[in-house]
Design a protein around this motif. Sequence first.
Motif, mmCIF file in Angstrom:
data_model
loop_
_atom_site.group_PDB
_atom_site.id
_atom_site.type_symbol
_atom_site.label_atom_id
_atom_site.label_comp_id
_atom_site.label_asym_id
_atom_site.label_seq_id
_atom_site.Cartn_x
_atom_site.Cartn_y
_atom_site.Cartn_z
ATOM 1 N N LEU A 57 -30.477 -34.294 -14.821
ATOM 2 C CA LEU A 57 -31.611 -33.728 -14.073
ATOM 3 C C LEU A 57 -32.927 -33.988 -14.799
ATOM 4 C CD1 LEU A 57 -29.979 -30.409 -12.854
ATOM 5 C CD2 LEU A 57 -30.718 -32.326 -11.427
ATOM 6 N N GLU A 58 -32.900 -33.893 -16.119
ATOM 7 C CA GLU A 58 -34.103 -34.170 -16.921
ATOM 8 C C GLU A 58 -34.514 -35.638 -16.763
ATOM 9 O OE1 GLU A 58 -37.087 -32.808 -19.585
ATOM 10 O OE2 GLU A 58 -35.506 -31.576 -18.728
ATOM 11 N N LEU A 59 -33.547 -36.544 -16.792
ATOM 12 C CA LEU A 59 -33.852 -37.974 -16.628
ATOM 13 C C LEU A 59 -34.328 -38.290 -15.213
ATOM 14 C CD1 LEU A 59 -30.887 -39.599 -18.601
ATOM 15 C CD2 LEU A 59 -33.288 -39.398 -19.318
ATOM 16 N N LYS A 60 -33.879 -37.511 -14.236
ATOM 17 C CA LYS A 60 -34.303 -37.711 -12.845
ATOM 18 C C LYS A 60 -35.748 -37.280 -12.635
ATOM 19 C CE LYS A 60 -33.255 -38.614 -8.517
ATOM 20 N NZ LYS A 60 -33.077 -39.952 -8.040
ATOM 21 N N GLY A 61 -36.304 -36.524 -13.573
ATOM 22 C CA GLY A 61 -37.695 -36.126 -13.467
ATOM 23 C C GLY A 61 -37.912 -34.634 -13.306
ATOM 24 N N TYR A 62 -36.818 -33.878 -13.179
ATOM 25 C CA TYR A 62 -36.942 -32.425 -13.113
ATOM 26 C C TYR A 62 -37.149 -31.892 -14.523
ATOM 27 C CZ TYR A 62 -34.926 -32.956 -8.468
ATOM 28 O OH TYR A 62 -34.683 -33.327 -7.182
ATOM 29 N N HIS A 63 -37.982 -30.884 -14.641
ATOM 30 C CA HIS A 63 -38.200 -30.261 -15.948
ATOM 31 C C HIS A 63 -37.161 -29.155 -16.086
ATOM 32 C CE1 HIS A 63 -40.314 -29.427 -19.588
ATOM 33 N NE2 HIS A 63 -40.560 -28.179 -19.230
ATOM 34 N N ILE A 64 -36.147 -29.373 -16.933
ATOM 35 C CA ILE A 64 -34.994 -28.486 -17.025
ATOM 36 C C ILE A 64 -35.042 -27.591 -18.258
ATOM 37 C CG2 ILE A 64 -32.465 -28.441 -17.221
ATOM 38 C CD1 ILE A 64 -33.525 -29.250 -14.483
ATOM 39 N N PHE A 65 -35.567 -28.093 -19.377
ATOM 40 C CA PHE A 65 -35.596 -27.270 -20.584
ATOM 41 C C PHE A 65 -36.855 -27.556 -21.397
ATOM 42 C CE2 PHE A 65 -32.757 -30.899 -21.418
ATOM 43 C CZ PHE A 65 -33.413 -31.530 -22.456
ATOM 44 N N ASN A 66 -37.270 -26.530 -22.125
ATOM 45 C CA ASN A 66 -38.358 -26.633 -23.095
ATOM 46 C C ASN A 66 -37.757 -26.587 -24.481
ATOM 47 O OD1 ASN A 66 -40.555 -26.766 -21.365
ATOM 48 N ND2 ASN A 66 -40.759 -24.544 -21.245
ATOM 49 N N ASP A 67 -38.085 -27.579 -25.281
ATOM 50 C CA ASP A 67 -37.635 -27.605 -26.670
ATOM 51 C C ASP A 67 -38.820 -27.209 -27.537
ATOM 52 O OD1 ASP A 67 -36.446 -28.021 -29.091
ATOM 53 O OD2 ASP A 67 -35.945 -30.123 -28.737
ATOM 54 N N VAL A 68 -38.751 -26.023 -28.124
ATOM 55 C CA VAL A 68 -39.861 -25.508 -28.919
ATOM 56 C C VAL A 68 -40.123 -26.385 -30.135
ATOM 57 C CG1 VAL A 68 -40.633 -23.527 -30.283
ATOM 58 C CG2 VAL A 68 -39.432 -23.164 -28.128
ATOM 59 N N ALA A 69 -39.070 -26.924 -30.740
ATOM 60 C CA ALA A 69 -39.226 -27.714 -31.958
ATOM 61 C C ALA A 69 -39.797 -29.099 -31.691
ATOM 62 C CB ALA A 69 -37.880 -27.851 -32.660
ATOM 63 N N ALA A 70 -39.589 -29.619 -30.482
ATOM 64 C CA ALA A 70 -40.061 -30.976 -30.161
ATOM 65 C C ALA A 70 -41.484 -30.931 -29.633
ATOM 66 C CB ALA A 70 -39.140 -31.616 -29.132
ATOM 67 N N SER A 71 -42.121 -32.065 -29.663
ATOM 68 C CA SER A 71 -43.463 -32.150 -29.097
ATOM 69 C C SER A 71 -43.372 -32.080 -27.578
ATOM 70 C CB SER A 71 -44.126 -33.463 -29.524
ATOM 71 O OG SER A 71 -43.408 -34.554 -28.979
ATOM 72 N N SER A 72 -44.488 -32.002 -26.904
ATOM 73 C CA SER A 72 -44.498 -31.883 -25.454
ATOM 74 C C SER A 72 -44.098 -33.187 -24.768
ATOM 75 C CB SER A 72 -45.878 -31.445 -24.976
ATOM 76 O OG SER A 72 -46.841 -32.407 -25.372
ATOM 77 N N ALA A 73 -44.220 -34.303 -25.451
ATOM 78 C CA ALA A 73 -43.825 -35.580 -24.855
ATOM 79 C C ALA A 73 -42.308 -35.720 -24.891
ATOM 80 C CB ALA A 73 -44.466 -36.736 -25.630
ATOM 81 N N PRO A 74 -41.718 -36.274 -23.834
ATOM 82 C CA PRO A 74 -40.270 -36.457 -23.849
ATOM 83 C C PRO A 74 -39.848 -37.388 -24.976
ATOM 84 C CG PRO A 74 -41.193 -37.023 -21.691
ATOM 85 C CD PRO A 74 -42.330 -36.733 -22.614
ATOM 86 N N GLY A 75 -38.791 -37.038 -25.656
ATOM 87 C CA GLY A 75 -38.310 -37.832 -26.775
ATOM 88 C C GLY A 75 -37.413 -38.965 -26.332
ATOM 89 N N PRO A 76 -36.857 -39.680 -27.298
ATOM 90 C CA PRO A 76 -35.923 -40.745 -26.962
ATOM 91 C C PRO A 76 -34.649 -40.180 -26.330
ATOM 92 C CG PRO A 76 -36.057 -40.450 -29.331
ATOM 93 C CD PRO A 76 -37.097 -39.567 -28.716
ATOM 94 N N PHE A 77 -33.873 -41.062 -25.728
ATOM 95 C CA PHE A 77 -32.677 -40.647 -24.989
ATOM 96 C C PHE A 77 -31.728 -39.809 -25.831
ATOM 97 C CE2 PHE A 77 -28.248 -41.406 -23.822
ATOM 98 C CZ PHE A 77 -28.252 -40.897 -22.530
ATOM 99 N N TYR A 78 -31.404 -40.264 -27.034
ATOM 100 C CA TYR A 78 -30.424 -39.542 -27.856
ATOM 101 C C TYR A 78 -30.932 -38.180 -28.289
ATOM 102 C CZ TYR A 78 -27.646 -43.749 -27.853
ATOM 103 O OH TYR A 78 -26.899 -44.815 -27.455
ATOM 104 N N SER A 79 -32.222 -38.055 -28.473
ATOM 105 C CA SER A 79 -32.794 -36.755 -28.800
ATOM 106 C C SER A 79 -32.652 -35.796 -27.622
ATOM 107 C CB SER A 79 -34.272 -36.917 -29.177
ATOM 108 O OG SER A 79 -34.863 -35.665 -29.355
ATOM 109 N N ARG A 80 -32.919 -36.293 -26.428
ATOM 110 C CA ARG A 80 -32.783 -35.464 -25.221
ATOM 111 C C ARG A 80 -31.316 -35.133 -24.955
ATOM 112 N NH1 ARG A 80 -36.697 -38.478 -21.052
ATOM 113 N NH2 ARG A 80 -36.220 -36.733 -19.694
ATOM 114 N N LEU A 81 -30.415 -36.091 -25.220
ATOM 115 C CA LEU A 81 -28.990 -35.833 -25.065
ATOM 116 C C LEU A 81 -28.546 -34.720 -26.014
ATOM 117 C CD1 LEU A 81 -26.121 -36.501 -24.033
ATOM 118 C CD2 LEU A 81 -26.017 -38.240 -25.835
ATOM 119 N N GLY A 82 -28.961 -34.805 -27.262
ATOM 120 C CA GLY A 82 -28.618 -33.771 -28.237
ATOM 121 C C GLY A 82 -29.153 -32.412 -27.845
ATOM 122 N N THR A 83 -30.376 -32.382 -27.363
ATOM 123 C CA THR A 83 -30.966 -31.115 -26.930
ATOM 124 C C THR A 83 -30.222 -30.545 -25.730
ATOM 125 O OG1 THR A 83 -33.131 -31.822 -27.749
ATOM 126 C CG2 THR A 83 -33.104 -30.002 -26.175
#
Length: 140
Positions: A57-83
């Motif tokens: 859902l996140e990759l489709k463009g829906y905003h599904i989660f906020n990661d407080v530790a990460a910056s506001s810009a979407p990270g690389p794929f593996y970072s988003r997968l881990g989150t």
Amino acid sequence: MWYVLFLGVVICILMALRMLFFPARFKFKEVSFENFVFLAITYAVIMIGFGMLYLLLELKGYHIFNDVAASSAPGPFYSRLGTAIYLSAVTLFSVGFGDVAPVGMGRFLAIIEALLGYTIPAAFVVRTFIDFDPAARGKY
């Protein structure tokens, strides 16, 4: 392709739950290592499945989660997968830590996942005792 992956993940989650509530050939004679492995695999499938749903859902463009530790810009794929997997794990096994928070549609998914996380152990215990008790199976 995205829809096929999404549907495949949902089917895997539903099949894991079906095996928990309606086991076809498991005979729970006692609390055993096999029962523990079965429960662990059920949890793993649900955790990874919901993690994949969050990620897809996140990759489709829906905003599904906020990661407080990460910056506001979407990270690389593996970072988003881990989150996504991390969010799934802390939602399934607890009420979350607050460092990754579901938003929007992710909240609805998190509610469903948390409900499953709380009911699976109870269902497993009840199922084990029903299958263990000869009177409950109609065999005296």
